[in-house]
Design an enzyme around this catalytic site. Structure first.
Site, short mmCIF file in Angstrom:
data_model
loop_
_atom_site.label_atom_id
_atom_site.label_comp_id
_atom_site.label_asym_id
_atom_site.label_seq_id
_atom_site.Cartn_x
_atom_site.Cartn_y
_atom_site.Cartn_z
N ASP A 88 0.86 -1.25 -0.29
CA ASP A 88 -0.04 0.25 -0.16
C ASP A 88 1.02 1.53 0.25
OD1 ASP A 88 -1.64 -2.14 0.90
OD2 ASP A 88 -2.79 -0.96 2.12
N ARG A 141 -0.12 1.52 16.73
CA ARG A 141 -0.73 2.78 15.55
C ARG A 141 -0.62 4.48 15.85
NH1 ARG A 141 0.74 -0.50 12.53
NH2 ARG A 141 -1.38 -1.76 10.71
N ASP A 165 -7.73 0.25 11.32
CA ASP A 165 -6.26 1.46 11.43
C ASP A 165 -6.98 2.85 11.08
OD1 ASP A 165 -4.71 -0.50 12.83
OD2 ASP A 165 -3.89 -1.58 10.93
N SER A 181 -1.87 -9.68 3.72
CA SER A 181 -1.80 -8.65 4.51
C SER A 181 -0.74 -9.28 5.30
CB SER A 181 -2.25 -7.95 4.59
OG SER A 181 -1.89 -6.90 4.93
#
Length: 402
Positions: free
Chosen positions: A17, A97, A126, A178
């Protein structure tokens, strides 16, 4: 506001990404793109990041070593709370995060960047975790979420875009799941894993052996705690990050820490995730075992009632919220007397408490013993039982037996 952007700081991992996003941001916003990568324990994955980001269009690259801060200020507070989401997930991605986003905002302020960007999809959690942190730390920041803007609507289309622009990516259409790795865990999702009936291939796992391949002889370790924090393994003091890394090795070798779950995302859908959290799984077991020795019953009951709320706050991206800070203060007060040592037996995917000791313990062998003692009068139990039965007798007399 996006028409006036001069600089954007991108949370960059070097994965599919974000590799595509650098090129896409340059094409759309015609401004300077600064790549920022947080080193929170990805290991060898970080080696090519700086060179790759510059090669794909970044004007600057920041690679920040945050492993000790991650362990000390994020993982340890969460572990003191025994936090897990929906009974299984140990929050390894969720807890990373807010730290990544905090440092991203620091760099944006330092570099005079008006915008920040991330590679989270419009379907996932996220995006919420990043953006809630951005907004509380820099309310006027411009947030760019490419997955909510571009017409690249699948992993396959991203791979096609990367191929067209000669952007090397570590994912193929044949194996498109992923992966997200940090000091605490690895998560796997998407692609072939979107079928909950599909059993992951054995070669997918990177941190842990399968229980079948783990040693046939158990491994014993001892973990020492001070005020709810692990400080030593087998008597050797370690920094927080080194301690977790060491436990990852012990757990990984013994097949500990794999889970495969379908969880409820904050945005409303269910998602299948496969996780490896070897060191974290060991620390949960050790911490719980020590608390049984030193924590008051009613305090434990109250603290345990807070765990689902605390875990949901982290999962939903609200680490910097006033409610998390309030809960953290309460939880940390319960940890003042959580001091001692736990012995654990690690064997083929199992983490089994094998002994616990503390200088100050609420456990009294003399009182609990089945042998004769002069402390506890067994006859006192009759009155205790009668008083607890009083409301039950009244209910039965009034409404009849159940």
């Amino acid at each position: 506001m996006t028409d006036k952007l001069n600089k954007i700081v991108l949370a960059y991992s070097g994965g599919l990404d974000t590799s595509v996003i650098i090129q896409w941001l340059k094409e759309k916003y015609h401004c300077e793109i600064i790549a920022y990568c947080a080193d929170i324990g990805q290991g060898a994955e970080l080696e090519p990041v700086r060179e790759k980001a510059l090669a794909t269009g970044a004007s600057k690259v920041f690679v920040e070593d945050l492993k000790e801060e991650f362990a000390q200020d994020f993982l340890f507070p969460m572990l003191r709370a025994n936090a897990f989401y929906e009974n299984h997930y140990l929050l390894g991605t969720s807890i990373a995060r807010p730290l990544i986003a905090k440092e991203q905002i620091r760099i944006a302020n330092q570099e005079g960047a008006e915008g920040v960007s991330h590679g989270a999809t419009g379907k996932g959690n996220d995006q919420v975790r990043f953006e809630l942190t951005y907004m509380i730390l820099k309310p006027d920041v411009v947030i760019i979420a490419p997955w909510r803007e571009w017409d690249l609507d699948s992993r396959s289309s991203l791979i096609d875009y990367a191929t067209k622009h000669n952007i090397p990516v570590p994912v193929t259409k044949k194996k498109p799941y992923s992966m997200d790795r940090n000091l605490f865990h690895i998560s796997y999702e998407g692609g072939v894993l979107e079928d909950p009936w599909y059993e992951p291939d054995a070669d997918m796992f990177l941190m842990t052996k399968s229980p079948e391949a783990a040693p046939d002889k158990p491994t014993y370790i001892e973990i020492t705690y001070q005020q709810g924090n692990p400080i030593a393994i087998n008597g050797e003091a370690m920094s927080p990050a080194n301690l977790i890394a060491t436990l990852n090795e012990y757990g990984g070798e013994n097949g500990i820490g794999r889970i495969d779950i379908v969880e409820n995302r904050f945005v409303g859908m269910k998602s299948r995730g496969v996780y490896e959290t070897p060191g974290g799984t060991i620390l949960h077991a050790a911490h719980r075992a020590l608390e049984t020795l030193v924590m008051d019953r009613e305090i434990m009951f109250l603290r345990d009632s807070l765990i689902p709320t605390y875990a949901r706050i982290i999962y939903n991206g609200l680490w910097y919220s006033p409610e998390r800070e309030l809960l953290q203060k309460t939880i940390d007060d319960t940890q003042i007397h959580v001091n001692g040592t736990v012995r654990l037996k690690l064997y083929k995917g199992n983490c089994i408490p094998a002994g616990v000791k503390a200088e100050k313990s609420l456990y009294s062998k003399d009182m609990a013993s089945f042998e004769k003692d002069d402390i506890y009068r067994q006859a006192d139990a009759e009155g205790f039982i009668r008083l607890n039965a009083l409301r039950l007798k009244l209910y039965s007399q009034t409404f009849g037996n159940m």
